[in-house]
Design a protein around this motif. Structure first.
Motif, PDB file in Angstrom:
ATOM      1  N   LEU A 488      40.651  91.327  79.421  1.00 16.66           N
ATOM      2  CA  LEU A 488      41.673  92.024  80.012  1.00 16.66           C
ATOM      3  C   LEU A 488      40.945  93.645  79.463  1.00 16.66           C
ATOM      4  CD1 LEU A 488      44.164  91.239  76.425  1.00 16.66           C
ATOM      5  CD2 LEU A 488      44.723  91.428  79.469  1.00 16.66           C
ATOM      6  N   HIS A 489      39.512  93.819  79.677  1.00 14.94           N
ATOM      7  CA  HIS A 489      39.236  95.014  78.797  1.00 14.94           C
ATOM      8  C   HIS A 489      37.554  94.757  79.918  1.00 14.94           C
ATOM      9  CE1 HIS A 489      42.044  96.168  76.686  1.00 14.94           C
ATOM     10  NE2 HIS A 489      42.113  96.185  76.669  1.00 14.94           N
ATOM     11  N   PRO A 490      37.493  94.712  81.337  1.00 14.39           N
ATOM     12  CA  PRO A 490      35.715  94.299  81.496  1.00 14.39           C
ATOM     13  C   PRO A 490      35.122  95.124  81.086  1.00 14.39           C
ATOM     14  CG  PRO A 490      37.558  93.914  82.878  1.00 14.39           C
ATOM     15  CD  PRO A 490      38.190  95.141  82.445  1.00 14.39           C
ATOM     16  N   ASP A 491      33.634  94.332  81.210  1.00 18.42           N
ATOM     17  CA  ASP A 491      32.331  95.704  80.738  1.00 18.42           C
ATOM     18  C   ASP A 491      32.292  95.668  79.585  1.00 18.42           C
ATOM     19  OD1 ASP A 491      31.546  95.135  83.249  1.00 18.42           O
ATOM     20  OD2 ASP A 491      32.718  97.032  84.388  1.00 18.42           O
ATOM     21  N   THR A 492      33.704  95.597  79.052  1.00 17.30           N
ATOM     22  CA  THR A 492      33.738  95.817  76.727  1.00 17.30           C
ATOM     23  C   THR A 492      32.608  95.245  76.859  1.00 17.30           C
ATOM     24  OG1 THR A 492      35.837  95.352  76.856  1.00 17.30           O
ATOM     25  CG2 THR A 492      35.163  97.723  77.898  1.00 17.30           C
ATOM     26  N   ALA A 493      32.454  95.299  75.316  1.00 18.07           N
ATOM     27  CA  ALA A 493      31.387  94.653  74.303  1.00 18.07           C
ATOM     28  C   ALA A 493      31.006  93.124  74.870  1.00 18.07           C
ATOM     29  CB  ALA A 493      33.308  93.907  73.647  1.00 18.07           C
ATOM     30  N   ASP A 494      30.333  93.666  76.042  1.00 15.18           N
ATOM     31  CA  ASP A 494      29.422  92.736  76.389  1.00 15.18           C
ATOM     32  C   ASP A 494      28.117  92.188  75.945  1.00 15.18           C
ATOM     33  OD1 ASP A 494      28.097  95.188  76.944  1.00 15.18           O
ATOM     34  OD2 ASP A 494      28.050  95.194  79.550  1.00 15.18           O
ATOM     35  N   ASP A 495      27.803  93.184  74.953  1.00 15.54           N
ATOM     36  CA  ASP A 495      27.194  92.986  74.009  1.00 15.54           C
ATOM     37  C   ASP A 495      27.091  91.986  72.707  1.00 15.54           C
ATOM     38  OD1 ASP A 495      28.392  94.781  72.652  1.00 15.54           O
ATOM     39  OD2 ASP A 495      26.585  95.277  71.531  1.00 15.54           O
ATOM     40  N   LEU A 496      28.317  91.182  72.465  1.00 17.07           N
ATOM     41  CA  LEU A 496      28.472  90.606  71.794  1.00 17.07           C
ATOM     42  C   LEU A 496      27.864  89.060  72.498  1.00 17.07           C
ATOM     43  CD1 LEU A 496      32.239  91.273  70.327  1.00 17.07           C
ATOM     44  CD2 LEU A 496      30.569  90.771  68.824  1.00 17.07           C
ATOM     45  N   ASP A 497      27.756  88.404  71.214  1.00 12.21           N
ATOM     46  CA  ASP A 497      26.620  87.033  71.649  1.00 12.21           C
ATOM     47  C   ASP A 497      27.260  85.938  70.587  1.00 12.21           C
ATOM     48  OD1 ASP A 497      25.158  85.290  72.482  1.00 12.21           O
ATOM     49  OD2 ASP A 497      23.743  86.042  70.539  1.00 12.21           O
ATOM     50  N   PRO A 498      28.479  85.620  71.161  1.00 13.32           N
ATOM     51  CA  PRO A 498      29.454  84.439  70.015  1.00 13.32           C
ATOM     52  C   PRO A 498      28.380  82.931  70.773  1.00 13.32           C
ATOM     53  CG  PRO A 498      30.149  85.417  73.059  1.00 13.32           C
ATOM     54  CD  PRO A 498      29.662  86.098  72.823  1.00 13.32           C
ATOM     55  N   PRO A 499      29.030  81.948  70.240  1.00 11.93           N
ATOM     56  CA  PRO A 499      28.794  81.005  69.617  1.00 11.93           C
ATOM     57  C   PRO A 499      28.239  79.963  71.385  1.00 11.93           C
ATOM     58  CG  PRO A 499      30.447  80.661  68.659  1.00 11.93           C
ATOM     59  CD  PRO A 499      30.339  82.046  68.923  1.00 11.93           C
ATOM     60  N   THR A 500      26.602  79.440  71.557  1.00 12.25           N
ATOM     61  CA  THR A 500      27.403  78.961  72.604  1.00 12.25           C
ATOM     62  C   THR A 500      27.282  77.105  72.546  1.00 12.25           C
ATOM     63  OG1 THR A 500      24.724  77.899  72.636  1.00 12.25           O
ATOM     64  CG2 THR A 500      25.362  79.866  73.068  1.00 12.25           C
ATOM     65  N   ASP A 501      28.435  76.825  73.773  1.00  7.76           N
ATOM     66  CA  ASP A 501      28.066  75.088  72.934  1.00  7.76           C
ATOM     67  C   ASP A 501      26.815  74.128  72.411  1.00  7.76           C
ATOM     68  OD1 ASP A 501      30.304  76.029  74.800  1.00  7.76           O
ATOM     69  OD2 ASP A 501      29.281  75.219  76.794  1.00  7.76           O
ATOM     70  N   ASP A 502      26.070  74.358  72.757  1.00  9.47           N
ATOM     71  CA  ASP A 502      25.493  73.246  72.421  1.00  9.47           C
ATOM     72  C   ASP A 502      25.369  73.995  70.221  1.00  9.47           C
ATOM     73  OD1 ASP A 502      24.357  72.349  74.170  1.00  9.47           O
ATOM     74  OD2 ASP A 502      22.637  73.256  74.045  1.00  9.47           O
ATOM     75  N   GLU A 503      25.411  75.799  70.104  1.00  9.74           N
ATOM     76  CA  GLU A 503      25.276  75.906  68.565  1.00  9.74           C
ATOM     77  C   GLU A 503      27.020  75.087  68.405  1.00  9.74           C
ATOM     78  OE1 GLU A 503      22.745  79.955  69.234  1.00  9.74           O
ATOM     79  OE2 GLU A 503      25.132  79.589  69.296  1.00  9.74           O
ATOM     80  N   LEU A 504      27.718  75.115  68.915  1.00 13.51           N
ATOM     81  CA  LEU A 504      29.526  74.960  68.417  1.00 13.51           C
ATOM     82  C   LEU A 504      29.135  72.962  68.106  1.00 13.51           C
ATOM     83  CD1 LEU A 504      31.211  76.708  70.376  1.00 13.51           C
ATOM     84  CD2 LEU A 504      31.311  76.873  68.371  1.00 13.51           C
TER      85      LEU A 504
END
Length: 655
Positions: A488-504
């Protein structure tokens, strides 16, 4: 090897043994006992199931040779009991464990032949193996340990041994993280430990340097980062407790950015330590007030700033700049410690999407000056002004600041640049600064570096990657939220680091899907009250592990009053209240902005629609809208990841 290097205070023989053990192959895990006065000093696991306890003896070759002379022992034999007690194995092992865990008394300075001869003098087999190391290398020693390994040690015995050998690594499992299915069943949970990465960081260089080294090393800094729920605060807490235990007489300070997380850390400390400690716990501003001589009469709170700015804008033309933007901009300037107009004109405003020309900057700087003058006349202050005054006090009178050997900062990403100057000035010579931070939130989102805040963490930064707090489905939900918001809002919050598939995939508990209840605000409050009443009746084991978060900062008091009327005054704690919270409340409530670092088994989210509506404000230009959307994405991700087991969201317009 935990820790990965021996303390400087360790005996020479222990350091020799440490160097040999660290050369063993990857099939071994080794722990060094942190208290140098406790023996045995090493716990060694081979293949995770064969255990060895090792005590290091300082006996020299000369003394061993003398022990072999007939008159040396005066006709007395060494008894099994005296050998075992002197080695200290008995306190770590139950009687039935002795045949499972191999106990070694190791002589780094004595050859194997002398050890064989000494063993013959023993009156009986003690279950302790004597071993000389003078003529052994690491390969020989490792193969010898493997040859001594017999049957695998049962897991309950290993857990009991670990808990006794490294009690500083045992964690009191937070109530939030106990699976809902196991609550109230009366089941005794096995001891839980810091994972190996967490334990290594908690124990790394936790001792103060020798006096001669203190002036040469002004202070040391270490930073740990990682996503929500990876154990950053846990590492900081255990490191603080260990530093207090190993450095008698040291002065320790733990700083946080707000009251809720400060209270949560103190509660965890009480659980972990079980007694009072010498650690001082403060929010930054309570600490500043305790040392700064200036005490303003009135306080201008954040929610009042926009109206103050709006009033100051009435006789000036600021074009399309809104009061909300200007209030945030002047807060940004003061957080950075910008002291002159020339500095502001030269500032590149890293991370601020909206560009400002020289005339706009001059107008904003003039407004900031008038705001500060009006506060001065009224003997008022705001949070930014208090921080600046404390910084100036630290600059002018560093000798008046209390000095600390250890300063710990949790959620350090929320510390403004000007906060760090008095922090660093308060470190004693040779002291340590230890910070835990989530780099996706707080002032670092403006793409500023720690070096810009006067802190050098090059080569002294570590990242924890594995999330432990939330179930797999909650983290999947949080990750999908970030992905939708980015769409919805491109180029924003690009520094967030949600868990990867391996971490999940590494998360053991699947859990239940978060619930989204699309109700009108008043209906949402009624539903929340009914849900809490039902939980209190049906799930009393959840007491103290239910958290309500509200996105509207001004709404928490009214929601608290409503819930107290329904549940009882002592059943609801307002974590943002300056007063003492009720003892043993059933649930707690806090603002989104106060929630970083908190966790609970069950979390309810309210007021989200106000965030989403604010993003659609027609007065916002594209850059301001993008900045606001990015900030809200971080808030929403943070709020959803406070839940360990169950997440309930009240929102008619959930994104």
């Amino acid at each position: 090897m935990i820790p990965d290097r021996p303390p400087a205070s360790a005996r020479k023989s222990v350091q020799t043994m440490f160097r040999l053990l660290r050369k063993l192959d990857d099939g071994f895990q080794i722990w060094l006992r942190m208290d140098p006065l406790q023996t045995p000093g090493f716990l060694v696991l081979w293949r995770g199931r064969h255990a060895f306890l090792i005590k290091v003896a300082d006996t020299s070759q000369e003394l061993a040779d003398r022990a072999l002379q007939p008159d040396f022992l005066d006709g007395e034999k060494v008894t099994a009991e005296s050998l075992e007690e002197s080695a200290g194995f008995r306190e770590l092992l139950d009687p039935d464990d002795h045949g499972l865990v191999r106990c070694l008394l190791v002589f780094p300075n004595v050859d194997e032949g002398s050890i064989d001869a000494i063993e013959k003098l023993r009156s009986a087999d003690t279950g302790v193996t004597f071993l000389g190391l003078k003529q052994r290398n690491a390969d020989d020693f490792g193969e010898h340990l493997k040859s001594l390994a017999e049957s695998a040690v049962p897991q309950p015995v290993l857990l009991r041994l670990r808990a006794r050998f490294t009690p500083e690594s045992v964690i009191a499992t937070p109530a939030a993280r106990v699976p809902l299915a196991r609550r109230g069943a009366g089941e005794s949970l096995p001891p839980a430990f810091l994972d190996l990465a967490q334990e290594s960081l908690a124990k790394l260089e936790v001792e103060l340097p020798r006096e001669l080294e203190m002036e040469a090393r002004r202070f040391e800094t270490r930073l740990i980062t990682g996503p929500a729920g990876c154990g950053k605060s846990l590492v900081l807490l255990h490191r603080a407790l260990l530093a207090a235990r190993l450095n008698r007489g040291a002065r320790l300070l733990v700083l946080t950015h707000n009251r809720p997380i400060n209270g949560e850390l103190k509660r965890r400390l009480t659980t972990a330590a079980g007694r009072a400690t010498r650690i001082e716990w403060r929010t930054f501003f309570s600490w500043a007030r305790s040392q700064s001589p200036h005490r303003p009469g009135g306080m201008v709170h954040d929610y009042q700033m926009e109206e103050r700015v709006r009033a100051l804008m009435r006789d000036r033309d600021f074009g399309r700049l809104t009061p909300a933007f200007i209030a945030e901009e002047i807060g940004y300037l003061r957080d950075l410690g910008i002291d002159t107009l020339d500095e502001y004109l030269a500032l590149d405003r890293s991370g601020r999407l909206k560009r400002l020309g020289p005339e706009q900057r001059r107008a904003i700087w003039n407004l900031l000056g008038r705001h500060r003058e009006s506060m001065e006349r009224a003997d008022e202050s705001d949070w930014h002004e208090q921080a600046l005054r404390f910084r100036d006090h630290a600059r002018c009178h560093p000798e008046l600041l209390r000095k600390y050997d250890f300063i710990f900062i949790d959620e350090a990403q929320f510390f403004a640049k000007v906060w760090f100057e008095p922090v660093l000035a308060s470190l004693a010579a040779g002291g340590q600064l230890f910070m835990a931070a989530d780099p996706t939130q707080g002032f670092l989102k403006r793409r500023e570096s720690w070096a810009a805040a006067g802190i050098d963490v090059r080569g002294r930064s570590n990242r924890l990657a594995k999330p432990y707090r939330s179930t797999r489905r909650i983290l999947e939900f949080a990750r999908e939220l970030v992905e939708r918001r980015r769409a919805l809002h491109p180029d924003t919050a690009d520094d967030l680091d949600p868990p990867t598939d391996d971490e999940l995939d590494a998360i053991e508990e699947d859990g239940e899907d978060p619930a989204i209840l699309r109700l009108h605000p008043q209906a949402a409050l009624r539903q929340l009250g009914d849900e809490l009443s039902r939980l209190r009746e049906e799930s009393p084991q959840l007491r103290g592990s239910i958290l309500i978060l509200h996105a509207e900062s001004s709404a928490t008091r009214s929601v608290t009053a409503l819930l107290r009327a329904k549940l009882g005054a002592g059943e609801v704690a307002d974590l943002d209240d300056r007063g003492d919270p009720p003892a043993g409340p059933f649930c707690s409530i806090a603002r989104f902005h106060s929630a970083t670092g908190l966790e609970a088994a069950v979390v309810f989210l309210l007021g989200i629609d106000s965030l989403l509506e604010a993003e659609g404000d027609p007065r916002l230009d594209p850059e301001s809208r993008a900045e606001r959307a990015a900030a809200h994405t971080r808030l929403l991700y943070m709020a959803t990841t406070r839940a360990a087991r169950r997440l309930v969201i009240f929102s008619r317009h959930w994104p």
